[in-house]
Design an enzyme around this catalytic site. Sequence first.
Site, PDB file in Angstrom:
ATOM      1  N   ASP A 469       0.834  -1.205   0.000  1.00 33.60           N
ATOM      2  CA  ASP A 469       0.000   0.000   0.000  1.00 33.60           C
ATOM      3  C   ASP A 469       0.877   1.266   0.000  1.00 33.60           C
ATOM      4  OD1 ASP A 469      -1.817  -2.006   0.450  1.00 33.60           O
ATOM      5  OD2 ASP A 469      -3.017  -0.874   1.876  1.00 33.60           O
ATOM      6  N   GLU A 539      -4.642  -5.063  -6.930  1.00 27.63           N
ATOM      7  CA  GLU A 539      -5.491  -5.914  -6.091  1.00 27.63           C
ATOM      8  C   GLU A 539      -6.905  -5.378  -6.195  1.00 27.63           C
ATOM      9  OE1 GLU A 539      -4.577  -4.411  -1.631  1.00 27.63           O
ATOM     10  OE2 GLU A 539      -2.900  -5.457  -2.532  1.00 27.63           O
TER      11      GLU A 539
END
Length: 895
Positions: A469, A539
Amino acid sequence: MNLSQTLRALFVALAGVHAAGNTGEPLISAPGDTAIIPGWRLQSSTRVSDDMSGLSQPGADVSSWHHVGPRGTVMAGLIEDGVYNDMELFYSENMKQLDSETVFRSPWLYRQEFTLSPTDSQHFALQTHGITSKADIYVNGELIATSDEQQGSYGGHKYNLTNYVQDGANCLLIRAYPTNYLRDFAMGFVDWNPYPADNGTGVWRHVEISQTGPVSMSPFRVITDFNKAGQNQQVNVTLKTDLVNQAQKTVQVTLYGTISSPDGSQVGPITHSLELRPGENKTISIRVPVENAKIWWPARWGAQPLYTVQASALVHDKTMKVSDRTRPQQFGIRQVSSYVNEHNDRAFIVNDQPFQVLGAGYGPDLFMRFDETRVEKIFQYMLDMGMNTVRLEGKQEHPELYELADRMGMMVLAGWECCDKWEGWEYNDDAAGAKWGESDYPIARAAMLHEAEMMQAHPSMLGFLVGSDYWPNDRATEVYLAALKEMDWENPVIASASMRGYPEALGPSGMKMDGPYDWVPPNYWYGDKGGAAFGFGSELGAGVGTPEMGSLKKFMSTVDLETMWKEPAADLYHMSRYDSQFFDRSIYNQGLFSRYGKALDLEDYVIKCQMADYEATRAQFEAYSAHQNASRPATGSIYWMLNSAWPNLHWQLFDYYLSPMGAYFGTKVGNRLEHVAYNYETERVWLINHSLEQDGDREISIDLIDTNGKEISGAKVDTSTVPNSSKEIQQVSGINKIKDVAFLRLVLRDTKANRELSRNVYWLSPKPDVLNWDESNWYYTPVTDYANYTKLETLSPARVKARVQPVKAKSKDGLTYAEVQLENTSNVPAVFLRLNAVRSSDGTEIAPVYWSDNYVTLWPNEKLRVVVSFEGDITQTVIQVSGRNVEKQALKGSR
Ligand SMILES: *[C@@H]1O[C@H](CO)[C@@H](O)[C@H](O)[C@H]1NC(C)=O
Ligand SMILES: *[C@@H]1O[C@H](CO)[C@@H](O)[C@H](O)[C@H]1NC(C)=O
Ligand SMILES: *[C@@H]1O[C@H](CO)[C@@H](O)[C@H](O)[C@H]1NC(C)=O
Ligand SMILES: *[C@@H]1O[C@H](CO)[C@@H](O)[C@H](O)[C@H]1NC(C)=O
Ligand SMILES: *[C@@H]1O[C@H](CO)[C@@H](O)[C@H](O)[C@H]1NC(C)=O
Ligand SMILES: *[C@@H]1O[C@H](CO)[C@@H](O)[C@H](O)[C@H]1NC(C)=O
Ligand SMILES: *[C@@H]1O[C@H](CO)[C@@H](O)[C@H](O)[C@H]1NC(C)=O
Ligand SMILES: CC(=O)N[C@H]1CO[C@H](CO)[C@@H](O)[C@@H]1O
Ligand SMILES: CC(=O)N[C@H]1CO[C@H](CO)[C@@H](O)[C@@H]1O
């Protein structure tokens, strides 16, 4: 014998893998031997004295300790030794009981005794590959490594044991400290599932003991200069290894080894001689030209020829003596690169071809148990679904995973994980991982060095993401890059899986992480925002993956199941973790009930879920495939996620028991090599081609019928296209004439071979789903108006005649093949036919099971053949057929 023959003879004699001994036999006895500690005695530190020195002496009484295998976390060990039963723990909310167990808050001890017979001039080393979260290591009463150094799930270290080993019994004791994902460099699950009670603490990877003469050598790093396929390909393979002279005197060393080609012939031999001063270490580099090199390809594009290199370091004494040798190491000849294109999107190239990533995120076992045959089945499923890449987010597993990927042609996108210690940056306010301090950088360096060494030579590697992230800070980036360089890492290195920021040294990642993770309608993927089909989605998915009934009943109690369909917003233990956004199915269920109608009972709920899940995954992969060469190309999509760590209700394409479901077959259709797809937004048909070599003329049929089987429109189109590209064919006519629900069938045929390449049916509503893009957040985009499929609840029943027939297998995979012939004998479509293979003895599902197609919709009068393959006996198998408007039937297999 000349020198080369002598070397060969020595090499052959010593090439065998050393079997780990027990009961008095030395574990290792010759230079070049390496053995895995074959098993452990495991005990909580709260149940024994804290005299580590005494406990690590041979002979201490550990008869009450648990017996466990060579690698495993504490929970894995306790399950292995029968303290817990995983299927019991996984049932309903049973696992919650472990939350209050305080024993997991203290260290655990792993202990083993083994025999050695050291002699002068022999050197011994202990190799770790990561212990969660950190450990003190004792040998024969001495502390040889402390938890300051032996830290992190990927901290692999080599410790010098030469001064600590003794003739006869030796003892190794590891004290593994409990794990907190926010504080330690471990392997966490974020919001995937409840956490294992031990947070993955323990010796989850092998520990090895090795013996060498004066000179030791490292595994080879392999570099090839291949970049473009050609005739009689000539490729330079460069092999690099680090030699260390541990002796007090200068030694003459000859490296001798071979490369075996995929066809078994030998390239080489490799020889290289040098001198090493006392204590000196040197990296040597040997160039081996390979003629007619066999090129490795991802599964869909070609074969996976693998070379194997093995070598020994020989020291010149009075005679030549083996001092150390490497294990046989696989490598492949191929080229992988990546770049950020003019749209700031990441794109990959494999062997000079644009490589569109069609992949999914891997979930390890909840207790980090690794079963190679299970992973092989998982990869087989991926290939069956047309996927080409698996993403490992901080779950790098073991060398066997990469060897499997090499053999099967599966690309691997590995990297560090998000949302915990790994991303403890000053600029990361999204996650609570403890910020990095001075002492963290050496731990990160050790982890990167170790994982890079493990992955380096594997042709399956597509890249490594040093962040997920969030991107690493400049100092950590420098540490990672230096370690990768040291390991001759030639594959792409990417800053993170998102576009939140990047370190200067790496530049933008070109990967988007803009959701969705929860339910969105199929037309979402054809939009131009968020996770829609442009660029590289690292994702994303519509949060689907509902297991079928047979599996649900294995882990959900009757009450759990009732709650699931009766209380659409209820929290569910088998969704995500309790503190996560995804702990309930409210967004999913709202879409489901609005579009398909409220659940009438559990069966009704499950089939509605299957239809919605099928629609969702098909649209995601079709849209990404359709846009592979769009003006802003869709360069890749990683479905979130491939599989689950335990029996779970979403974020998976097949369930924990390896039973496929709606989400599986939607993916499989969406990823077909050559395919025709429907764009829900533009109402146009797309022709998709992922192939590099199939040829011939193509014909497309487009048929639209209503629920009574009456034709609304029909068209036939002749076409041709170019490889690895997609194009729009034409508008589907009659969409505006749909009253309640219509079915659209798209068929692609190879006219010359008279073969059907793709056949696929959509259910369509006159009313499209309407997205409120402006209200999108990180996990979904709300819908203001829903498509209406409620007519599917009141379809006229269809009758389907079905027959099962064994077929002779064409492949040598050892599976049983059968053909199921389906025929609709009514004048209405037979909708969403589910085929399920169960054992006739007890009705249990057969898994894994490979269906050429499933969840199919038949036109009136239409016949369809579907092939199934599985491990088993067709005469012991029942094929169940059911559907949205078709009564259940069971077909008994016969010869
Ligand atoms: C596991 O890690 C979490 C932090 O992610 C922590 O809250 C919890 O206490 C840990 N459990 C154990 C048994 O240490
Ligand atoms: C291999 O390396 C040698 C020496 O650098 C060079 O002369 C040769 O052209 C290379 N061969 C190939 C196929 O790249
Ligand atoms: C290991 O320790 C022995 C004994 O002190 C020493 O001779 C040897 O050089 C050491 N090996 C390494 C790799 O440092
Ligand atoms: C190799 O030598 C260098 C420089 O002398 C030293 O820093 C390094 O630790 C040595 N490596 C090993 C494995 O002994
Ligand atoms: C993609 O490739 C096909 C086949 O060459 C071509 O017809 C189509 O126009 C291309 N798409 C774009 C946006 O260039
Ligand atoms: C896909 O590309 C191949 C390779 O050129 C070509 O022969 C084949 O006809 C194409 N398939 C479709 C459906 O266009
Ligand atoms: C959905 O369609 C059905 C007929 O198929 C109709 O009865 C119902 O009113 C529609 N619902 C909505 C919300 O439009
Ligand atoms: C086999 C083949 O034709 N591959 C093509 C795929 O697309 C790229 C560029 O878009 C071409 O360069 C390749 O030749
Ligand atoms: C074999 C068979 O019974 N086929 C039937 C399929 O459905 C059509 C339409 O009702 C019938 O005409 C066929 O006889």
